[in-house]
Design a protein around this motif. Structure first.
Motif, PDB file in Angstrom:
ATOM      1  N   GLY A 183       0.840  -1.195   0.000  1.00 20.80           N
ATOM      2  CA  GLY A 183       0.000   0.000   0.000  1.00 20.80           C
ATOM      3  C   GLY A 183       0.865   1.231   0.000  1.00 20.80           C
ATOM      4  N   PHE A 184       0.237   2.375  -0.084  1.00 22.11           N
ATOM      5  CA  PHE A 184       1.011   3.620  -0.206  1.00 22.11           C
ATOM      6  C   PHE A 184       0.195   4.806   0.245  1.00 22.11           C
ATOM      7  CE2 PHE A 184      -1.239   4.738  -4.131  1.00 22.11           C
ATOM      8  CZ  PHE A 184      -1.637   3.495  -4.599  1.00 22.11           C
ATOM      9  N   MET A 185       0.916   5.912   0.415  1.00 24.43           N
ATOM     10  CA  MET A 185       0.269   7.144   0.856  1.00 24.43           C
ATOM     11  C   MET A 185       0.044   8.086  -0.318  1.00 24.43           C
ATOM     12  SD  MET A 185       1.939   8.093   4.486  1.00 24.43           S
ATOM     13  CE  MET A 185       3.486   7.344   4.076  1.00 24.43           C
ATOM     14  N   ILE A 186      -0.998   8.872  -0.189  1.00 21.68           N
ATOM     15  CA  ILE A 186      -1.366   9.841  -1.223  1.00 21.68           C
ATOM     16  C   ILE A 186      -1.070  11.235  -0.681  1.00 21.68           C
ATOM     17  CG2 ILE A 186      -3.319  10.806  -2.519  1.00 21.68           C
ATOM     18  CD1 ILE A 186      -3.133   7.947  -3.312  1.00 21.68           C
ATOM     19  N   GLY A 187      -0.359  12.029  -1.473  1.00 22.48           N
ATOM     20  CA  GLY A 187      -0.151  13.427  -1.086  1.00 22.48           C
ATOM     21  C   GLY A 187       1.188  13.701  -0.442  1.00 22.48           C
ATOM     22  N   LEU A 188       2.156  12.832  -0.658  1.00 25.19           N
ATOM     23  CA  LEU A 188       3.503  13.095  -0.142  1.00 25.19           C
ATOM     24  C   LEU A 188       4.147  14.199  -0.986  1.00 25.19           C
ATOM     25  CD1 LEU A 188       4.614   9.368   0.254  1.00 25.19           C
ATOM     26  CD2 LEU A 188       4.102  10.969   2.123  1.00 25.19           C
ATOM     27  N   PRO A 189       4.992  15.029  -0.375  1.00 24.15           N
ATOM     28  CA  PRO A 189       5.666  16.053  -1.158  1.00 24.15           C
ATOM     29  C   PRO A 189       6.451  15.413  -2.309  1.00 24.15           C
ATOM     30  CG  PRO A 189       6.108  16.334   1.201  1.00 24.15           C
ATOM     31  CD  PRO A 189       5.374  15.045   1.049  1.00 24.15           C
ATOM     32  N   LYS A 190       6.479  16.073  -3.434  1.00 21.21           N
ATOM     33  CA  LYS A 190       7.178  15.634  -4.658  1.00 21.21           C
ATOM     34  C   LYS A 190       6.456  14.497  -5.388  1.00 21.21           C
ATOM     35  CE  LYS A 190      11.705  17.075  -3.115  1.00 21.21           C
ATOM     36  NZ  LYS A 190      13.030  16.654  -2.739  1.00 21.21           N
ATOM     37  N   GLN A 191       5.399  13.984  -4.802  1.00 19.70           N
ATOM     38  CA  GLN A 191       4.648  12.940  -5.489  1.00 19.70           C
ATOM     39  C   GLN A 191       3.861  13.589  -6.631  1.00 19.70           C
ATOM     40  OE1 GLN A 191       1.357  11.261  -3.226  1.00 19.70           O
ATOM     41  NE2 GLN A 191       2.416   9.297  -3.231  1.00 19.70           N
ATOM     42  N   SER A 192       3.536  12.807  -7.642  1.00 15.60           N
ATOM     43  CA  SER A 192       2.743  13.318  -8.765  1.00 15.60           C
ATOM     44  C   SER A 192       1.850  12.187  -9.253  1.00 15.60           C
ATOM     45  CB  SER A 192       3.692  13.734  -9.890  1.00 15.60           C
ATOM     46  OG  SER A 192       4.407  12.590 -10.332  1.00 15.60           O
ATOM     47  N   THR A 193       0.962  12.481 -10.176  1.00 16.35           N
ATOM     48  CA  THR A 193       0.132  11.394 -10.711  1.00 16.35           C
ATOM     49  C   THR A 193       1.031  10.367 -11.423  1.00 16.35           C
ATOM     50  OG1 THR A 193      -0.293  12.807 -12.630  1.00 16.35           O
ATOM     51  CG2 THR A 193      -2.016  12.688 -10.944  1.00 16.35           C
ATOM     52  N   LYS A 194       2.180  10.830 -11.895  1.00 15.73           N
ATOM     53  CA  LYS A 194       3.108   9.891 -12.539  1.00 15.73           C
ATOM     54  C   LYS A 194       3.664   8.895 -11.516  1.00 15.73           C
ATOM     55  CE  LYS A 194       6.880   9.721 -15.758  1.00 15.73           C
ATOM     56  NZ  LYS A 194       7.991  10.409 -16.387  1.00 15.73           N
ATOM     57  N   THR A 195       4.064   9.403 -10.341  1.00 14.09           N
ATOM     58  CA  THR A 195       4.606   8.464  -9.339  1.00 14.09           C
ATOM     59  C   THR A 195       3.469   7.614  -8.747  1.00 14.09           C
ATOM     60  OG1 THR A 195       4.501   9.964  -7.425  1.00 14.09           O
ATOM     61  CG2 THR A 195       6.491  10.060  -8.757  1.00 14.09           C
ATOM     62  N   LEU A 196       2.276   8.201  -8.644  1.00 17.83           N
ATOM     63  CA  LEU A 196       1.145   7.395  -8.138  1.00 17.83           C
ATOM     64  C   LEU A 196       0.813   6.255  -9.101  1.00 17.83           C
ATOM     65  CD1 LEU A 196      -1.269  10.079  -6.607  1.00 17.83           C
ATOM     66  CD2 LEU A 196      -0.007   8.289  -5.390  1.00 17.83           C
ATOM     67  N   ALA A 197       0.967   6.524 -10.402  1.00 14.04           N
ATOM     68  CA  ALA A 197       0.752   5.451 -11.378  1.00 14.04           C
ATOM     69  C   ALA A 197       1.773   4.332 -11.129  1.00 14.04           C
ATOM     70  CB  ALA A 197       0.867   5.999 -12.799  1.00 14.04           C
ATOM     71  N   LYS A 198       2.987   4.712 -10.754  1.00 15.17           N
ATOM     72  CA  LYS A 198       4.015   3.693 -10.430  1.00 15.17           C
ATOM     73  C   LYS A 198       3.601   2.872  -9.212  1.00 15.17           C
ATOM     74  CE  LYS A 198       8.230   6.107 -10.736  1.00 15.17           C
ATOM     75  NZ  LYS A 198       9.681   6.126 -10.562  1.00 15.17           N
ATOM     76  N   ASP A 199       3.011   3.572  -8.216  1.00 18.49           N
ATOM     77  CA  ASP A 199       2.529   2.859  -7.022  1.00 18.49           C
ATOM     78  C   ASP A 199       1.505   1.796  -7.405  1.00 18.49           C
ATOM     79  OD1 ASP A 199       3.829   4.154  -4.743  1.00 18.49           O
ATOM     80  OD2 ASP A 199       2.725   5.945  -5.322  1.00 18.49           O
ATOM     81  N   LEU A 200       0.561   2.217  -8.251  1.00 19.80           N
ATOM     82  CA  LEU A 200      -0.510   1.283  -8.636  1.00 19.80           C
ATOM     83  C   LEU A 200       0.026   0.141  -9.494  1.00 19.80           C
ATOM     84  CD1 LEU A 200      -3.182   4.037  -9.052  1.00 19.80           C
ATOM     85  CD2 LEU A 200      -3.478   1.982  -7.641  1.00 19.80           C
ATOM     86  N   LYS A 201       0.931   0.469 -10.411  1.00 18.65           N
ATOM     87  CA  LYS A 201       1.492  -0.592 -11.256  1.00 18.65           C
ATOM     88  C   LYS A 201       2.367  -1.547 -10.434  1.00 18.65           C
ATOM     89  CE  LYS A 201       0.971  -1.019 -15.169  1.00 18.65           C
ATOM     90  NZ  LYS A 201      -0.107  -1.833 -15.828  1.00 18.65           N
ATOM     91  N   LEU A 202       2.974  -1.032  -9.368  1.00 19.77           N
ATOM     92  CA  LEU A 202       3.795  -1.914  -8.521  1.00 19.77           C
ATOM     93  C   LEU A 202       2.928  -2.937  -7.781  1.00 19.77           C
ATOM     94  CD1 LEU A 202       6.526  -2.767  -7.326  1.00 19.77           C
ATOM     95  CD2 LEU A 202       6.146  -1.107  -5.490  1.00 19.77           C
ATOM     96  N   ILE A 203       1.816  -2.483  -7.209  1.00 18.76           N
ATOM     97  CA  ILE A 203       0.987  -3.479  -6.499  1.00 18.76           C
ATOM     98  C   ILE A 203       0.413  -4.506  -7.481  1.00 18.76           C
ATOM     99  CG2 ILE A 203       0.482  -2.091  -4.431  1.00 18.76           C
ATOM    100  CD1 ILE A 203      -2.307  -1.545  -5.604  1.00 18.76           C
ATOM    101  N   GLU A 204       0.206  -4.059  -8.716  1.00 14.84           N
ATOM    102  CA  GLU A 204      -0.254  -5.013  -9.736  1.00 14.84           C
ATOM    103  C   GLU A 204       0.864  -6.008 -10.059  1.00 14.84           C
ATOM    104  OE1 GLU A 204      -2.316  -4.889 -14.123  1.00 14.84           O
ATOM    105  OE2 GLU A 204      -0.571  -3.630 -13.799  1.00 14.84           O
ATOM    106  N   LYS A 205       2.063  -5.484 -10.241  1.00 18.99           N
ATOM    107  CA  LYS A 205       3.198  -6.347 -10.595  1.00 18.99           C
ATOM    108  C   LYS A 205       3.468  -7.367  -9.489  1.00 18.99           C
ATOM    109  CE  LYS A 205       8.067  -6.064 -11.803  1.00 18.99           C
ATOM    110  NZ  LYS A 205       9.185  -5.258 -11.313  1.00 18.99           N
ATOM    111  N   LEU A 206       3.417  -6.891  -8.251  1.00 20.11           N
ATOM    112  CA  LEU A 206       3.671  -7.801  -7.124  1.00 20.11           C
ATOM    113  C   LEU A 206       2.503  -8.762  -6.894  1.00 20.11           C
ATOM    114  CD1 LEU A 206       5.136  -5.281  -4.485  1.00 20.11           C
ATOM    115  CD2 LEU A 206       6.421  -7.060  -5.689  1.00 20.11           C
ATOM    116  N   GLN A 207       1.354  -8.451  -7.507  1.00 15.32           N
ATOM    117  CA  GLN A 207       0.138  -9.235  -7.286  1.00 15.32           C
ATOM    118  C   GLN A 207      -0.104  -9.408  -5.776  1.00 15.32           C
ATOM    119  OE1 GLN A 207      -2.324 -10.832  -9.562  1.00 15.32           O
ATOM    120  NE2 GLN A 207      -1.518  -9.056 -10.665  1.00 15.32           N
ATOM    121  N   VAL A 208      -0.121  -8.282  -5.088  1.00 15.79           N
ATOM    122  CA  VAL A 208      -0.354  -8.340  -3.634  1.00 15.79           C
ATOM    123  C   VAL A 208      -1.785  -8.799  -3.353  1.00 15.79           C
ATOM    124  CG1 VAL A 208       1.367  -6.612  -3.002  1.00 15.79           C
ATOM    125  CG2 VAL A 208      -0.968  -5.881  -3.559  1.00 15.79           C
ATOM    126  N   HIS A 209      -1.980  -9.379  -2.187  1.00 12.72           N
ATOM    127  CA  HIS A 209      -3.316  -9.831  -1.806  1.00 12.72           C
ATOM    128  C   HIS A 209      -4.106  -8.718  -1.123  1.00 12.72           C
ATOM    129  CE1 HIS A 209      -0.671 -13.440  -1.851  1.00 12.72           C
ATOM    130  NE2 HIS A 209      -1.683 -13.930  -2.540  1.00 12.72           N
TER     131      HIS A 209
END
Ligand code: 5AD
Length: 332
Positions: A183-209
């Motif tokens: 999981g991850f946090m939303i609204g960290l300094p320097k974060q962007s929709t680009k890095t948030l897309a990385k967050d989402l693609k990472l949980i998909e890649k890891l196939q977390v439960h």
């Protein structure tokens, strides 16, 4: 959905996002119907060796009164929860090395002895060997949020560790057969929709439960006390996309979302979330588990809190389920 598609979805207005929200809701209902899993959460120690710049439990926060529950106290709270019908417990703490692998193993073994319940550990980074040992002792699941998939931002916020180490832990946990949560946090300094897309693609890649997605809340006891809080709208959109990427995942309504705006908890269930957490330890200790500022209402029994939670879920058209609530692909 590729990175770019995820990013543009995150950039939609809530109105523009409505079709995706409906899709996420439909996917969630297809897998889970109207059922919402309830996890009994026990925050058993607020000691932490880490220096996460956003977190009130960080070791540098010398103003926080620290507490630790002994094994017997934890088991007692679990027993009361069990009597009330809870069958899924999350044991969470700061990274507190006071508890050795053996201590934690004994706790898990004692809790599971002659009881059919699921245990999720949320105790931070440990060697693979410890994870292996705790799994052998009967731990079912493990939560370890990756917090932010941009390694530069991650390493800046976590001076005691590294993104690489975090990923190592998550991969170990999955390989060892845990139902694994990130999981991850939303609204960290320097974060962007680009890095948030990385967050989402990472949980998909890891196939977390499981994946806990919540807004950042500034805490005055940390170096990030004057930063801006995370957006609830962005959190809802991220939860819905997580549901589309991982149709069968356990997606909790995170506590921090409800802290910013109580009404958002219900919203989150309409955006694909299917899990809620209920704290079980005494309120005096909940106050000290101060990741971020929050209001705590005193004086309710575990039973009252459970009834209120059931009534709230019923009022929003959901059914509270207190079973183990395993991931659909999990074989016992
Ligand atoms: N705001 C929101 N979430 C926080 N956490 C810690 N500090 C904060 C904060 N200030 C969350 C992190 C971490 C967990 C312990 O709590 O996601 O994984």
């Amino acid at each position: 959905m590729d990175d770019r598609t995820v990013q543009s979805a995150l950039e939609e207005s809530l109105e523009g996002f409505e079709a995706l929200r409906r899709e996420a809701q439909a996917v969630c209902e297809k897998t889970f119907g109207d059922e919402v899993y309830v996890r009994g959460l026990i925050e058993f120690s607020n000691y932490c060796r880490c220096s996460c710049k956003y977190c009130g439990l960080r070791v540098e926060n010398s103003e926080l009164k620290r507490y630790r529950l002994e094994k017997e106290d934890i088991l007692e709270i679990m027993e009361e929860g069990y009597q009330e019908g809870y069958r899924s417990f999350v044991l969470q703490s700061g990274e507190d090395t006071y508890y050795t692998a053996e201590d934690l193993g004994e706790l898990v073994r004692a809790a599971k002895k002659e009881r059919d319940l699921a245990i999720t550990l949320s105790i931070g980074e440990r060697p693979r060997e410890t994870y292996r040992y705790l799994k052998a002792c009967g731990a079912d699941r493990f939560l370890l949020k990756h917090e932010c998939a941009d390694s530069v931002i991650y390493d800046e916020l976590h001076p005691h560790s590294s993104f690489e180490e975090r990923l190592r832990c998550l991969v170990d946990l999955k390989e060892l057969g845990y139902q694994t949560g990130s999981g991850f946090m939303i609204g960290l300094p320097k974060q962007s929709t680009k890095t948030l897309a990385k967050d989402l693609k990472l949980i998909e890649k890891l196939q977390v439960h499981m994946a806990g997605i919540g807004p950042f809340i500034p805490n005055e006891m940390t170096p990030m006390g004057t930063c801006e809080k995370g957006s609830c709208e962005m959190t809802l959109k991220a939860v819905a996309i997580a549901r589309l990427l991982l149709p069968e995942a356990m997606l909790p309504v995170t506590t921090s979302l409800g802290v910013i705006d109580g009404g958002m908890r219900e919203q989150c269930l309409n955006y694909g979330a299917n899990v809620v957490m209920q704290k079980l330890q005494p309120t005096a200790l909940r106050k000290l588990y101060a990741l971020y500022p929050k209001e705590i209402i005193d004086g309710k029994s575990m039973r009252e809190e459970k009834r209120e939670l059931e009534a709230w879920l019923k009022s929003v058209g959901k059914k509270a389920v207190f079973d183990r609530g395993d991931h659909p692909t999990y074989q016992k």
